[in-house]
Write a protein that holds these residues in place. Sequence first.
Motif, PDB file in Angstrom:
ATOM      1  N   CYS A   1      -8.711  11.392  -0.040  1.00  0.00           N
ATOM      2  CA  CYS A   1      -7.753  10.939  -1.049  1.00  0.00           C
ATOM      3  C   CYS A   1      -6.335  11.308  -0.614  1.00  0.00           C
ATOM      4  N   PRO A   2      -5.412  10.344  -0.602  1.00  0.00           N
ATOM      5  CA  PRO A   2      -4.004  10.670  -0.292  1.00  0.00           C
ATOM      6  C   PRO A   2      -3.480  11.693  -1.298  1.00  0.00           C
TER       7      PRO A   2
ATOM      8  N   TRP B 162      -8.334   3.859  -2.878  1.00  0.00           N
ATOM      9  CA  TRP B 162      -7.829   5.019  -3.628  1.00  0.00           C
ATOM     10  C   TRP B 162      -6.655   4.600  -4.522  1.00  0.00           C
TER      11      TRP B 162
ATOM     12  N   ALA C 279     -14.877   3.660   1.427  1.00  0.00           N
ATOM     13  CA  ALA C 279     -13.705   4.474   1.080  1.00  0.00           C
ATOM     14  C   ALA C 279     -14.072   5.937   0.898  1.00  0.00           C
TER      15      ALA C 279
ATOM     16  N   ARG D 262       2.385   1.821  -3.313  1.00  0.00           N
ATOM     17  CA  ARG D 262       1.390   1.844  -4.395  1.00  0.00           C
ATOM     18  C   ARG D 262       1.683   0.743  -5.411  1.00  0.00           C
TER      19      ARG D 262
ATOM     20  N   GLU E  56      -7.639   3.398   2.028  1.00  0.00           N
ATOM     21  CA  GLU E  56      -6.476   3.895   1.281  1.00  0.00           C
ATOM     22  C   GLU E  56      -6.180   3.005   0.082  1.00  0.00           C
TER      23      GLU E  56
ATOM     24  N   VAL F 154     -12.836   8.143   3.532  1.00  0.00           N
ATOM     25  CA  VAL F 154     -11.393   8.318   3.668  1.00  0.00           C
ATOM     26  C   VAL F 154     -10.932   9.357   2.652  1.00  0.00           C
TER      27      VAL F 154
ATOM     28  N   ILE G  26       0.834  -1.201   0.000  1.00  0.00           N
ATOM     29  CA  ILE G  26       0.000   0.000   0.000  1.00  0.00           C
ATOM     30  C   ILE G  26       0.869   1.252   0.000  1.00  0.00           C
ATOM     31  N   ASP G  27       1.899   1.279   0.840  1.00  0.00           N
ATOM     32  CA  ASP G  27       2.757   2.460   0.936  1.00  0.00           C
ATOM     33  C   ASP G  27       3.446   2.774  -0.383  1.00  0.00           C
TER      34      ASP G  27
ATOM     35  N   ARG H 202      -6.762  -0.572   6.477  1.00  0.00           N
ATOM     36  CA  ARG H 202      -6.237   0.275   5.408  1.00  0.00           C
ATOM     37  C   ARG H 202      -6.965   0.062   4.084  1.00  0.00           C
TER      38      ARG H 202
END
Length: 405
Positions: free
Chosen positions: A96-97, A64, A91, A11, A61, A94, A8-9, A58
């Motif tokens: 958007c990053p 997204w 989602a 992507r 995230e 949450v 996830i981190d 998570r």
Amino acid sequence: MADLHAIIDERAVTTVLQPLVELAGGRLVGYEALSRGPHGSPWEKPAALFAAARAAGRDGELDWVCRASAYRAAAGLDPRLALFVNMEPAAARVPCPPDLAPAIEQGGTLRVVTEMTERAIARDPAALLAATSACRAAGRGVALDDVGADPGSLALMPFVRPDVVKLDMDLLRRPGDPGTARIVAAVSAYAESSAAVVLAEGIETPRQCDVARTMGAAYGQGWLFGRPGTSPPRDIVELPLPMAGPEPGDGTPFEIVTRRRRPTRASKADLLPLSRHLEALATDGPLPPVLLACFQHSRHFGPVTARRYARIARTSPLVAALGVGLSAEPAPGVRGARLSADDRLGGEWNVLVVGPHQAAALVARDLAETGVPDADRRFDFVLTHDRDLVIAAARPLLRFITPTP
């Protein structure tokens, strides 16, 4: 890469596109974006990836991340083609990053149809309605995925108002099953009344294509037309999206119904038989309907009523009770919603039933007379079986229901 958080981190999600076609002419109408975790990892398949992310808290995230990857993969797509992108309704809660914002904005240039699974309807109806409203406000279509995997969710389909109903692939593999026939009939009834289009998933053979057409599907996807990541040359035709535009207006059930129906006045004692009759409808047939009820205050949801609603909840896909002072589960299996003391719904007694083939509502507003015995309390009320009106009146109630764990 074997660590979920690293996936996830960083992507580390890829997207492949699978063609969607018109069954009659074979023309291309769009693609579905399918997400994949790192090849060879335990989370390569999206179901495993999202299950792990949900357990880790998570999943919002990750959703997204997958949508951003889908929009990047579809860059340069012919503007006539629809891009089906999956979304978990939760989602929407949450943000958007920031690093994904450019890709998400790029999605605004595409003809996006947001896909949501039917399992999300009963689990978190408030998030689902919020997500569909946001999609329509952005000019996007809405598709309901895996329809038929959980037959109980068919009763909730009209609340979502999908432009596209995607038949679960298992239906094509058991066309003679009585359960399949019930599901197909319910989808057909919805499509006929709404002009929604039906798309069959998992078509692998010409025979399954024929079966899909007998089930009312005008569009399809599957290996017969192209595997994920392939793009056979085809002519293009636009997929109709009939529900595009603003969502129906809000209000309380009584307010919504009385905009179109003149109320009559009666006592609580006279209305009770009508209320019990509608509650009984929620136990009818192999595809039981949804039951939504407003009790004004928790004191009106007594032990006898609680037992009756618990019985209904054993078979109904969703039974909800709203009122001042009600708990999150006022009876086993019953979804509760606590109203504030000043909420307008606190003055209404409503019983609404919505199923694949039936709809009925008793909406009533308390005259709030003082010094009157409970059975003699008077209400202005309307009893209606107008399906569209019942659904419009019931939709706002779903926004009060909190998600299940």
